[in-house]
Design a protein around this motif. Sequence first.
Motif, PDB file in Angstrom:
ATOM      1  N   MET A  37       0.845  -1.199   0.000  1.00  0.00           N
ATOM      2  CA  MET A  37       0.000   0.000   0.000  1.00  0.00           C
ATOM      3  C   MET A  37       0.875   1.241   0.000  1.00  0.00           C
ATOM      4  SD  MET A  37      -3.095   1.002   2.596  1.00  0.00           S
ATOM      5  CE  MET A  37      -2.106   0.721   4.058  1.00  0.00           C
ATOM      6  N   SER A  38       0.570   2.214  -0.876  1.00  0.00           N
ATOM      7  CA  SER A  38       1.356   3.439  -0.964  1.00  0.00           C
ATOM      8  C   SER A  38       0.916   4.413   0.106  1.00  0.00           C
ATOM      9  CB  SER A  38       1.169   4.076  -2.352  1.00  0.00           C
ATOM     10  OG  SER A  38      -0.161   4.503  -2.505  1.00  0.00           O
ATOM     11  N   ASP A  39       1.754   5.475   0.327  1.00  0.00           N
ATOM     12  CA  ASP A  39       1.415   6.484   1.320  1.00  0.00           C
ATOM     13  C   ASP A  39       0.107   7.172   0.997  1.00  0.00           C
ATOM     14  OD1 ASP A  39       3.612   5.949   2.816  1.00  0.00           O
ATOM     15  OD2 ASP A  39       4.853   7.541   1.959  1.00  0.00           O
ATOM     16  N   GLU A  40      -0.191   7.302  -0.326  1.00  0.00           N
ATOM     17  CA  GLU A  40      -1.410   7.982  -0.723  1.00  0.00           C
ATOM     18  C   GLU A  40      -2.644   7.230  -0.252  1.00  0.00           C
ATOM     19  OE1 GLU A  40       1.850   9.651  -2.635  1.00  0.00           O
ATOM     20  OE2 GLU A  40       1.218   7.552  -2.747  1.00  0.00           O
ATOM     21  N   LEU A  81       2.608   9.294  12.853  1.00  0.00           N
ATOM     22  CA  LEU A  81       3.325  10.458  13.357  1.00  0.00           C
ATOM     23  C   LEU A  81       3.457  10.407  14.877  1.00  0.00           C
ATOM     24  CD1 LEU A  81       4.631  13.180  12.627  1.00  0.00           C
ATOM     25  CD2 LEU A  81       2.386  14.233  12.944  1.00  0.00           C
ATOM     26  N   MET A  82       2.384  10.027  15.577  1.00  0.00           N
ATOM     27  CA  MET A  82       2.422   9.959  17.039  1.00  0.00           C
ATOM     28  C   MET A  82       3.451   8.925  17.524  1.00  0.00           C
ATOM     29  SD  MET A  82       0.431  12.227  18.354  1.00  0.00           S
ATOM     30  CE  MET A  82       1.074  13.191  16.978  1.00  0.00           C
ATOM     31  N   ILE A  83       3.471   7.776  16.865  1.00  0.00           N
ATOM     32  CA  ILE A  83       4.418   6.734  17.264  1.00  0.00           C
ATOM     33  C   ILE A  83       5.852   7.171  16.995  1.00  0.00           C
ATOM     34  CG2 ILE A  83       5.252   4.423  16.679  1.00  0.00           C
ATOM     35  CD1 ILE A  83       2.368   3.550  16.376  1.00  0.00           C
ATOM     36  N   SER A  84       6.068   7.870  15.899  1.00  0.00           N
ATOM     37  CA  SER A  84       7.421   8.294  15.549  1.00  0.00           C
ATOM     38  C   SER A  84       7.919   9.420  16.443  1.00  0.00           C
ATOM     39  CB  SER A  84       7.478   8.735  14.080  1.00  0.00           C
ATOM     40  OG  SER A  84       6.699   9.898  13.870  1.00  0.00           O
ATOM     41  N   ALA A 142       7.180   0.342   7.379  1.00  0.00           N
ATOM     42  CA  ALA A 142       8.477   0.565   6.739  1.00  0.00           C
ATOM     43  C   ALA A 142       9.008   1.960   7.066  1.00  0.00           C
ATOM     44  CB  ALA A 142       8.347   0.397   5.228  1.00  0.00           C
ATOM     45  N   GLN A 143      10.321   2.063   7.210  1.00  0.00           N
ATOM     46  CA  GLN A 143      10.943   3.350   7.530  1.00  0.00           C
ATOM     47  C   GLN A 143      10.628   4.387   6.458  1.00  0.00           C
ATOM     48  OE1 GLN A 143      12.420   4.174  10.279  1.00  0.00           O
ATOM     49  NE2 GLN A 143      12.865   6.272   9.618  1.00  0.00           N
ATOM     50  N   SER A 144      10.569   3.946   5.213  1.00  0.00           N
ATOM     51  CA  SER A 144      10.278   4.877   4.117  1.00  0.00           C
ATOM     52  C   SER A 144       8.886   5.485   4.265  1.00  0.00           C
ATOM     53  CB  SER A 144      10.392   4.154   2.771  1.00  0.00           C
ATOM     54  OG  SER A 144       9.482   3.062   2.716  1.00  0.00           O
ATOM     55  N   ARG A 145       7.939   4.678   4.767  1.00  0.00           N
ATOM     56  CA  ARG A 145       6.579   5.181   4.964  1.00  0.00           C
ATOM     57  C   ARG A 145       6.537   6.208   6.093  1.00  0.00           C
ATOM     58  NH1 ARG A 145       1.740   1.143   4.606  1.00  0.00           N
ATOM     59  NH2 ARG A 145       2.351   1.478   2.437  1.00  0.00           N
ATOM     60  N   VAL A 146       7.262   5.918   7.178  1.00  0.00           N
ATOM     61  CA  VAL A 146       7.329   6.866   8.291  1.00  0.00           C
ATOM     62  C   VAL A 146       7.932   8.179   7.817  1.00  0.00           C
ATOM     63  CG1 VAL A 146       8.346   7.336  10.554  1.00  0.00           C
ATOM     64  CG2 VAL A 146       7.500   5.042  10.026  1.00  0.00           C
ATOM     65  N   GLU A 147       9.013   8.080   7.058  1.00  0.00           N
ATOM     66  CA  GLU A 147       9.677   9.281   6.549  1.00  0.00           C
ATOM     67  C   GLU A 147       8.739  10.070   5.637  1.00  0.00           C
ATOM     68  OE1 GLU A 147      13.143   7.789   4.677  1.00  0.00           O
ATOM     69  OE2 GLU A 147      14.229   7.408   6.557  1.00  0.00           O
TER      70      GLU A 147
END
Length: 332
Positions: free
Chosen positions: A1-4, A15-18, A50-55
């Motif tokens: 699943m993409s960020d979109e 965001l809260m978890i990060s 995934a880290q990329s999704r968090v970023e």
Amino acid sequence: MSDEELTDIEKAAILMISLGEDDAAEVLKYLGPKQVQMIGEAMKELDNIAQSRVEGVVSDFMELVQDQTGIGINNDRYIRAMLNQALGEEKAKTLIDRILMTTNTSGLDTMRWMEPRQIAETIRYEHPQIQSVIIAYLEPDQAANVLSYFDDKVRLDIIMRVSSMDRVQPQALQELNEMLEGQSTSSAGQFRTMGGVKHTSDIMNLIESTIEAELMEGIKEVDEGLANQIQELMFVFDNLIDVDDRAIQVILREVASDVLILALKGADTALQEKIFRNMSKRAAELLRDDLEAKGPVRVSEVEDAQKEILSVARRLADDGEIMLGGGGEAMV
């Protein structure tokens, strides 16, 4: 699943978890109970992000902040036990304690953080007028759930009292708060607008369908004019056919696909087509295929899914993102 494909709530959860406990606590204390519950439930569902999704989520957030002079957060009520459900008691304890250290939550406000069954048990043996004030004070979806734990006669009595309510005297609110929390509150000197036909219709929109039908029948027997007023103000799933396309798109971004599939199983063709038109071509094709592949489902499951979507629509309307009027009028 993409960020979109992530919903705004899922992005907020990531965001809260990060952020970590300290910074998350500072953000969450400015949110109301309903918002915290939704974010908490989304946090619970997150797994192996995934880290990329968090970023990507953090990057989107930073761009949004840079484009604004401030973030319009209403300083409402503080976080409570919902994080226990979202994160587990041990993980949530430090976060909850830190936020609640500065809370001025009143006795009535604490009700908004309680589970519906717990509220029902707390007020079960109180005077009906006290029960009705508390029901009028709660958000419609929470009030609907609380009423489901009472028998038919009590439900009807409470809902009739709520519909006829207009303002509650400050002294009555102060005494009720003192009864609930054992200390004086800041309610004195202010009349509180609560209840009324509109609030009653909001509750009726969200209460379980069989209970709603029984209640409406009971109201008609007592006051047919009132029943007609409530029905005119109620916004039901079929009214989505009259909602602006842009508003439909906003709603769809907040609804899980499995909930949408269930809800549309009970919708007429015109409403289904409206939903399809407001999705990407690929998403609409997938939804059509899922609908066709979905076997028979219980009517109660369809009704629950439709109520969930209506709850999303009402929240978005309350937040000012869309507008829903009585009888299906809507604009963005």
